[in-house]
Design an enzyme around this catalytic site. Sequence first.
Site, PDB file in Angstrom:
ATOM      1  N   CYS A  12       0.761  -1.095   0.110  1.00  0.00           N
ATOM      2  CA  CYS A  12       0.097   0.246   0.065  1.00  0.00           C
ATOM      3  C   CYS A  12       0.949   1.249  -0.058  1.00  0.00           C
ATOM      4  O   CYS A  12       2.053   1.099   0.131  1.00  0.00           O
ATOM      5  CB  CYS A  12      -0.789  -0.055   1.301  1.00  0.00           C
ATOM      6  SG  CYS A  12       0.264   0.164   2.816  1.00  0.00           S
ATOM      7  N   HIS A  40       5.352  -6.336   8.012  1.00  0.00           N
ATOM      8  CA  HIS A  40       4.823  -7.664   8.480  1.00  0.00           C
ATOM      9  C   HIS A  40       5.235  -8.782   7.276  1.00  0.00           C
ATOM     10  O   HIS A  40       4.262  -9.458   6.763  1.00  0.00           O
ATOM     11  CB  HIS A  40       3.413  -7.817   8.819  1.00  0.00           C
ATOM     12  CG  HIS A  40       3.180  -7.241  10.250  1.00  0.00           C
ATOM     13  ND1 HIS A  40       2.014  -6.780  10.421  1.00  0.00           N
ATOM     14  CD2 HIS A  40       4.065  -7.179  11.231  1.00  0.00           C
ATOM     15  CE1 HIS A  40       2.156  -6.226  11.799  1.00  0.00           C
ATOM     16  NE2 HIS A  40       3.379  -6.474  12.321  1.00  0.00           N
ATOM     17  N   HIS A 123      -2.488  -5.729  18.081  1.00  0.00           N
ATOM     18  CA  HIS A 123      -1.680  -4.891  16.878  1.00  0.00           C
ATOM     19  C   HIS A 123      -1.150  -3.599  17.292  1.00  0.00           C
ATOM     20  O   HIS A 123      -1.603  -2.668  18.171  1.00  0.00           O
ATOM     21  CB  HIS A 123      -3.044  -4.694  15.879  1.00  0.00           C
ATOM     22  CG  HIS A 123      -2.252  -4.475  14.528  1.00  0.00           C
ATOM     23  ND1 HIS A 123      -1.591  -3.153  14.247  1.00  0.00           N
ATOM     24  CD2 HIS A 123      -2.006  -5.229  13.606  1.00  0.00           C
ATOM     25  CE1 HIS A 123      -1.290  -3.371  13.049  1.00  0.00           C
ATOM     26  NE2 HIS A 123      -1.212  -4.495  12.491  1.00  0.00           N
ATOM     27  N   GLU A 125      -0.468  -0.940  15.702  1.00  0.00           N
ATOM     28  CA  GLU A 125      -1.051   0.138  15.195  1.00  0.00           C
ATOM     29  C   GLU A 125      -2.072   0.595  16.409  1.00  0.00           C
ATOM     30  O   GLU A 125      -2.241   1.871  16.755  1.00  0.00           O
ATOM     31  CB  GLU A 125      -1.701   0.129  13.876  1.00  0.00           C
ATOM     32  CG  GLU A 125      -2.443   1.407  13.427  1.00  0.00           C
ATOM     33  CD  GLU A 125      -3.442   1.038  12.286  1.00  0.00           C
ATOM     34  OE1 GLU A 125      -3.156   0.428  11.510  1.00  0.00           O
ATOM     35  OE2 GLU A 125      -4.572   1.646  12.398  1.00  0.00           O
ATOM     36  N   CYS A 189      -8.603   2.791   6.114  1.00  0.00           N
ATOM     37  CA  CYS A 189      -7.880   3.451   5.047  1.00  0.00           C
ATOM     38  C   CYS A 189      -8.275   2.896   3.806  1.00  0.00           C
ATOM     39  O   CYS A 189      -8.701   1.735   3.622  1.00  0.00           O
ATOM     40  CB  CYS A 189      -6.451   3.218   5.111  1.00  0.00           C
ATOM     41  SG  CYS A 189      -5.526   2.111   4.433  1.00  0.00           S
ATOM     42  N   SER A 217       0.657 -10.961   9.336  1.00  0.00           N
ATOM     43  CA  SER A 217       0.040  -9.747   8.460  1.00  0.00           C
ATOM     44  C   SER A 217      -1.498  -9.624   8.827  1.00  0.00           C
ATOM     45  O   SER A 217      -2.164 -10.431   8.133  1.00  0.00           O
ATOM     46  CB  SER A 217       0.621  -9.337   6.992  1.00  0.00           C
ATOM     47  OG  SER A 217      -0.385  -8.683   6.593  1.00  0.00           O
ATOM     48  N   ASN A 219      -3.755  -7.610   7.684  1.00  0.00           N
ATOM     49  CA  ASN A 219      -4.616  -7.265   6.513  1.00  0.00           C
ATOM     50  C   ASN A 219      -4.331  -8.267   5.557  1.00  0.00           C
ATOM     51  O   ASN A 219      -5.481  -8.537   4.691  1.00  0.00           O
ATOM     52  CB  ASN A 219      -4.047  -5.894   5.774  1.00  0.00           C
ATOM     53  CG  ASN A 219      -2.778  -5.853   5.226  1.00  0.00           C
ATOM     54  OD1 ASN A 219      -2.607  -6.316   4.121  1.00  0.00           O
ATOM     55  ND2 ASN A 219      -1.614  -5.535   6.101  1.00  0.00           N
TER      56      ASN A 219
HETATM   57  S1  SF4 Z   1      -3.088   2.710   6.808  1.00  0.00           S
HETATM   58 FE1  SF4 Z   1      -1.860   0.769   6.880  1.00  0.00          FE
HETATM   59  S2  SF4 Z   1      -2.907  -0.150   5.174  1.00  0.00           S
HETATM   60 FE2  SF4 Z   1      -3.596   1.925   4.744  1.00  0.00          FE
HETATM   61  S3  SF4 Z   1      -1.931   2.877   3.416  1.00  0.00           S
HETATM   62 FE3  SF4 Z   1      -1.199   3.349   5.618  1.00  0.00          FE
HETATM   63  S4  SF4 Z   1       0.213   1.574   6.227  1.00  0.00           S
HETATM   64 FE4  SF4 Z   1      -0.858   1.119   4.327  1.00  0.00          FE
END
Ligand code: SF4
Length: 284
Positions: A12, A40, A123, A125, A189, A217, A219
């Site tokens: 991404c 990841h 996680h 994040e 996102c 990972s 996602n």
């Molecule tokens: S929020 Fe996470 S999945 Fe979305 S662009 Fe940023 S790094 Fe990538």
Amino acid sequence: MKVTVARPTGLCFGVRRALLELENALKEHGRIYGLGSPIHNPQEIERLQNLGLIVVETPGEVPSGQPAFIRAHGISPEVRDGLACRTQLIVDGTCPFVRNVQEKAAFLKQEGYRLVVVGDAAHPEVQGILGYAGNGACVVSRVSDIPAGLEKGKTGVVCQTTQKVSVLQDIVQALAARAAELRVYNTICSATLERQRAVMELAPRVDGMIVIGGRNSANTGKLVEISKGCGVPTLWIEHSDELEGGWIQGKEKIGIAAGASTPDWLIQELISTLESARSPRGKD
Ligand code: SF4
């Protein structure tokens, strides 16, 4: 056998941007201390380690004055302060979409909302976002996690960027029935949504879907769930070496999808492996 790659898929914007900053820093400094794995994906980590990346888990492990790297997942203000005590050479790869969630959480806290973070508590994040969310914030990954006591006061919701839309919808619906006042920011996102939609669109057109990406990972795991949910046989691999001939046999149309942390070179290797399987001598 026809091979179709989901579009978009793979790295991404946020991870690609962070990796570029990391590689530039590695060229400049020769060695850099990354706070947590920057991606990841074990194969990509190995490549970066060969370029000089040293992965550590806490700011205390960064030698004083040495360059440090913050991954796309971001970090909490407390960890950032700890890092700033060790070094001023900080390369910040926090994804702008993650930064947006952190800012929304800080805003809601300031406005007196009790925060619900929709996501996986373990996680990184989410752990970073919690640092902005204030005391009393909680992480909810399913409706049954919603705590009691939301009938009074204000409830604010933000979401881990890689969550499935359906999970957020279910939780918001349940909160709407309970919370006295509810303010929701959908912070999933667009990169995640686009990759999930691409799998949904491709799945009905193939006999089997290979999802390539790190087993750690989140996602990538969501893409596997979505593909399986569409009823298509789905294989989750980290590397094309794991591909077994038996799985592709009898399948005429194969789809490929990759997590947002899967580098292009791993996808390309998988396509080449499938092409050689299609033509034993790799020539037609
Ligand atoms: S929020 Fe996470 S999945 Fe979305 S662009 Fe940023 S790094 Fe990538």
